[in-house]
Design a protein around this motif. Structure first.
Motif, PDB file in Angstrom:
ATOM      1  N   ARG A 142     -11.347  51.052 -61.612  1.00  0.00           N
ATOM      2  CA  ARG A 142     -11.294  49.736 -60.970  1.00  0.00           C
ATOM      3  C   ARG A 142     -11.638  49.853 -59.488  1.00  0.00           C
ATOM      4  NH1 ARG A 142      -7.471  45.119 -60.608  1.00  0.00           N
ATOM      5  NH2 ARG A 142      -8.419  43.904 -58.959  1.00  0.00           N
ATOM      6  N   VAL A 143     -11.092  50.878 -58.824  1.00  0.00           N
ATOM      7  CA  VAL A 143     -11.376  51.080 -57.403  1.00  0.00           C
ATOM      8  C   VAL A 143     -12.865  51.348 -57.197  1.00  0.00           C
ATOM      9  CG1 VAL A 143     -10.990  52.632 -55.434  1.00  0.00           C
ATOM     10  CG2 VAL A 143      -9.050  51.848 -56.806  1.00  0.00           C
ATOM     11  N   ALA A 144     -13.446  52.189 -58.040  1.00  0.00           N
ATOM     12  CA  ALA A 144     -14.875  52.512 -57.909  1.00  0.00           C
ATOM     13  C   ALA A 144     -15.734  51.268 -58.133  1.00  0.00           C
ATOM     14  CB  ALA A 144     -15.248  53.600 -58.905  1.00  0.00           C
ATOM     15  N   LEU A 145     -15.390  50.470 -59.121  1.00  0.00           N
ATOM     16  CA  LEU A 145     -16.157  49.253 -59.386  1.00  0.00           C
ATOM     17  C   LEU A 145     -16.027  48.265 -58.234  1.00  0.00           C
ATOM     18  CD1 LEU A 145     -17.874  47.589 -61.335  1.00  0.00           C
ATOM     19  CD2 LEU A 145     -15.746  46.718 -62.316  1.00  0.00           C
ATOM     20  N   ASP A 146     -14.806  48.101 -57.723  1.00  0.00           N
ATOM     21  CA  ASP A 146     -14.610  47.197 -56.590  1.00  0.00           C
ATOM     22  C   ASP A 146     -15.422  47.641 -55.382  1.00  0.00           C
ATOM     23  OD1 ASP A 146     -12.958  45.542 -58.034  1.00  0.00           O
ATOM     24  OD2 ASP A 146     -11.084  46.283 -57.168  1.00  0.00           O
ATOM     25  N   GLU A 147     -15.479  48.961 -55.153  1.00  0.00           N
ATOM     26  CA  GLU A 147     -16.264  49.465 -54.017  1.00  0.00           C
ATOM     27  C   GLU A 147     -17.753  49.152 -54.207  1.00  0.00           C
ATOM     28  OE1 GLU A 147     -15.436  53.610 -53.626  1.00  0.00           O
ATOM     29  OE2 GLU A 147     -13.466  53.283 -52.733  1.00  0.00           O
ATOM     30  N   GLN A 148     -18.242  49.347 -55.421  1.00  0.00           N
ATOM     31  CA  GLN A 148     -19.659  49.087 -55.679  1.00  0.00           C
ATOM     32  C   GLN A 148     -19.998  47.618 -55.519  1.00  0.00           C
ATOM     33  OE1 GLN A 148     -20.640  50.602 -59.536  1.00  0.00           O
ATOM     34  NE2 GLN A 148     -20.788  52.723 -58.824  1.00  0.00           N
ATOM     35  N   LEU A 149     -19.065  46.752 -55.900  1.00  0.00           N
ATOM     36  CA  LEU A 149     -19.310  45.314 -55.823  1.00  0.00           C
ATOM     37  C   LEU A 149     -18.905  44.714 -54.481  1.00  0.00           C
ATOM     38  CD1 LEU A 149     -18.153  44.284 -59.404  1.00  0.00           C
ATOM     39  CD2 LEU A 149     -20.479  44.639 -58.580  1.00  0.00           C
ATOM     40  N   GLY A 150     -18.341  45.544 -53.602  1.00  0.00           N
ATOM     41  CA  GLY A 150     -17.961  45.063 -52.281  1.00  0.00           C
ATOM     42  C   GLY A 150     -16.729  44.172 -52.288  1.00  0.00           C
ATOM     43  N   ARG A 151     -15.866  44.360 -53.269  1.00  0.00           N
ATOM     44  CA  ARG A 151     -14.647  43.546 -53.348  1.00  0.00           C
ATOM     45  C   ARG A 151     -13.469  44.306 -52.765  1.00  0.00           C
ATOM     46  NH1 ARG A 151     -14.997  41.673 -59.630  1.00  0.00           N
ATOM     47  NH2 ARG A 151     -14.510  43.871 -59.846  1.00  0.00           N
ATOM     48  N   ASP A 152     -12.470  43.566 -52.344  1.00  0.00           N
ATOM     49  CA  ASP A 152     -11.230  44.176 -51.881  1.00  0.00           C
ATOM     50  C   ASP A 152     -10.407  44.608 -53.094  1.00  0.00           C
ATOM     51  OD1 ASP A 152     -11.808  43.772 -49.218  1.00  0.00           O
ATOM     52  OD2 ASP A 152     -10.825  41.809 -49.175  1.00  0.00           O
ATOM     53  N   THR A 153      -9.802  45.779 -52.995  1.00  0.00           N
ATOM     54  CA  THR A 153      -8.958  46.290 -54.073  1.00  0.00           C
ATOM     55  C   THR A 153      -7.511  46.172 -53.630  1.00  0.00           C
ATOM     56  OG1 THR A 153     -10.674  47.882 -54.633  1.00  0.00           O
ATOM     57  CG2 THR A 153      -8.495  48.288 -55.546  1.00  0.00           C
ATOM     58  N   PRO A 154      -6.641  45.610 -54.460  1.00  0.00           N
ATOM     59  CA  PRO A 154      -5.222  45.515 -54.096  1.00  0.00           C
ATOM     60  C   PRO A 154      -4.622  46.902 -53.862  1.00  0.00           C
ATOM     61  CG  PRO A 154      -5.686  44.214 -56.061  1.00  0.00           C
ATOM     62  CD  PRO A 154      -6.912  45.005 -55.757  1.00  0.00           C
ATOM     63  N   GLN A 155      -3.680  46.977 -52.940  1.00  0.00           N
ATOM     64  CA  GLN A 155      -3.053  48.253 -52.619  1.00  0.00           C
ATOM     65  C   GLN A 155      -2.347  48.846 -53.826  1.00  0.00           C
ATOM     66  OE1 GLN A 155      -3.439  49.924 -49.700  1.00  0.00           O
ATOM     67  NE2 GLN A 155      -2.453  51.621 -50.767  1.00  0.00           N
ATOM     68  N   SER A 156      -1.783  48.005 -54.692  1.00  0.00           N
ATOM     69  CA  SER A 156      -1.072  48.517 -55.867  1.00  0.00           C
ATOM     70  C   SER A 156      -2.029  49.287 -56.792  1.00  0.00           C
ATOM     71  CB  SER A 156      -0.411  47.375 -56.623  1.00  0.00           C
ATOM     72  OG  SER A 156      -1.377  46.439 -57.060  1.00  0.00           O
ATOM     73  N   VAL A 157      -3.272  48.830 -56.880  1.00  0.00           N
ATOM     74  CA  VAL A 157      -4.259  49.519 -57.707  1.00  0.00           C
ATOM     75  C   VAL A 157      -4.649  50.846 -57.054  1.00  0.00           C
ATOM     76  CG1 VAL A 157      -6.583  49.386 -58.699  1.00  0.00           C
ATOM     77  CG2 VAL A 157      -5.131  47.356 -58.669  1.00  0.00           C
ATOM     78  N   LYS A 158      -4.785  50.838 -55.742  1.00  0.00           N
ATOM     79  CA  LYS A 158      -5.109  52.072 -55.030  1.00  0.00           C
ATOM     80  C   LYS A 158      -3.991  53.095 -55.199  1.00  0.00           C
ATOM     81  CE  LYS A 158      -7.947  49.833 -51.529  1.00  0.00           C
ATOM     82  NZ  LYS A 158      -8.056  49.500 -50.103  1.00  0.00           N
ATOM     83  N   ASP A 159      -2.744  52.620 -55.153  1.00  0.00           N
ATOM     84  CA  ASP A 159      -1.594  53.527 -55.355  1.00  0.00           C
ATOM     85  C   ASP A 159      -1.606  54.111 -56.762  1.00  0.00           C
ATOM     86  OD1 ASP A 159      -0.762  53.047 -52.775  1.00  0.00           O
ATOM     87  OD2 ASP A 159       0.804  51.602 -53.354  1.00  0.00           O
ATOM     88  N   ALA A 160      -1.907  53.280 -57.761  1.00  0.00           N
ATOM     89  CA  ALA A 160      -1.959  53.756 -59.138  1.00  0.00           C
ATOM     90  C   ALA A 160      -3.080  54.770 -59.312  1.00  0.00           C
ATOM     91  CB  ALA A 160      -2.141  52.590 -60.093  1.00  0.00           C
ATOM     92  N   ALA A 161      -4.193  54.560 -58.631  1.00  0.00           N
ATOM     93  CA  ALA A 161      -5.311  55.481 -58.724  1.00  0.00           C
ATOM     94  C   ALA A 161      -4.966  56.845 -58.124  1.00  0.00           C
ATOM     95  CB  ALA A 161      -6.542  54.901 -58.028  1.00  0.00           C
ATOM     96  N   ALA A 162      -4.107  56.808 -57.117  1.00  0.00           N
ATOM     97  CA  ALA A 162      -3.688  58.058 -56.474  1.00  0.00           C
ATOM     98  C   ALA A 162      -2.535  58.712 -57.220  1.00  0.00           C
ATOM     99  CB  ALA A 162      -3.281  57.770 -55.032  1.00  0.00           C
ATOM    100  N   GLY A 163      -2.035  58.064 -58.260  1.00  0.00           N
ATOM    101  CA  GLY A 163      -0.946  58.648 -59.043  1.00  0.00           C
ATOM    102  C   GLY A 163       0.420  58.219 -58.576  1.00  0.00           C
TER     103      GLY A 163
END
Length: 57
Positions: free
Chosen positions: A34-55
Protein backbone atom coordinates in the motif's frame (compact mmCIF):
# COMPACT_ATOMS: atom_id res chain seq x y z
CA UNK A 1 -30.40 -50.44 -20.97
CA UNK A 2 -30.07 -47.16 -19.05
CA UNK A 3 -30.18 -46.99 -15.27
CA UNK A 4 -33.02 -44.89 -13.96
CA UNK A 5 -31.80 -44.91 -10.38
CA UNK A 6 -30.45 -41.55 -9.32
CA UNK A 7 -27.19 -41.45 -7.49
CA UNK A 8 -26.80 -39.08 -4.58
CA UNK A 9 -24.89 -35.92 -5.35
CA UNK A 10 -21.52 -35.47 -3.78
CA UNK A 11 -21.78 -33.04 -0.93
CA UNK A 12 -19.96 -29.78 -1.15
CA UNK A 13 -17.06 -29.03 1.13
CA UNK A 14 -18.16 -28.75 4.72
CA UNK A 15 -19.19 -25.25 5.65
CA UNK A 16 -16.70 -23.86 8.10
CA UNK A 17 -16.00 -20.42 9.34
CA UNK A 18 -12.28 -20.78 8.63
CA UNK A 19 -10.54 -18.34 6.37
CA UNK A 20 -6.89 -17.70 5.68
CA UNK A 21 -5.36 -15.97 8.65
CA UNK A 22 -3.78 -12.58 8.22
CA UNK A 23 -0.67 -13.07 10.26
CA UNK A 24 1.34 -10.03 11.34
CA UNK A 25 3.79 -10.86 8.56
CA UNK A 26 1.04 -10.86 5.90
CA UNK A 27 -0.43 -7.65 7.31
CA UNK A 28 2.98 -5.96 7.13
CA UNK A 29 3.46 -7.14 3.54
CA UNK A 30 0.08 -5.72 2.54
CA UNK A 31 0.94 -2.44 4.22
CA UNK A 32 4.28 -2.26 2.36
CA UNK A 33 2.45 -2.75 -0.92
CA UNK A 34 0.00 0.00 0.00
CA UNK A 35 2.83 2.40 0.87
CA UNK A 36 4.62 1.65 -2.41
CA UNK A 37 1.44 2.16 -4.43
CA UNK A 38 0.64 5.41 -2.63
CA UNK A 39 4.16 6.68 -3.36
CA UNK A 40 3.84 5.83 -7.05
CA UNK A 41 0.47 7.55 -7.28
CA UNK A 42 1.60 10.56 -5.26
CA UNK A 43 -0.96 10.02 -2.50
CA UNK A 44 -0.52 10.57 1.20
CA UNK A 45 -0.26 7.37 3.24
CA UNK A 46 -1.79 7.31 6.73
CA UNK A 47 0.74 6.96 9.53
CA UNK A 48 -1.00 3.81 10.79
CA UNK A 49 -0.28 2.10 7.46
CA UNK A 50 3.35 3.22 7.58
CA UNK A 51 3.63 1.80 11.11
CA UNK A 52 2.15 -1.52 9.99
CA UNK A 53 4.58 -1.64 7.08
CA UNK A 54 7.46 -1.18 9.50
CA UNK A 55 6.14 -4.00 11.69
CA UNK A 56 4.85 -1.74 14.44
CA UNK A 57 1.26 -1.81 15.57
Amino acid sequence: MTDTVRTPKASAAPATSRRPADTPRVTAAKARLRVALDEQLGRDTPQSVKDAAAGRR
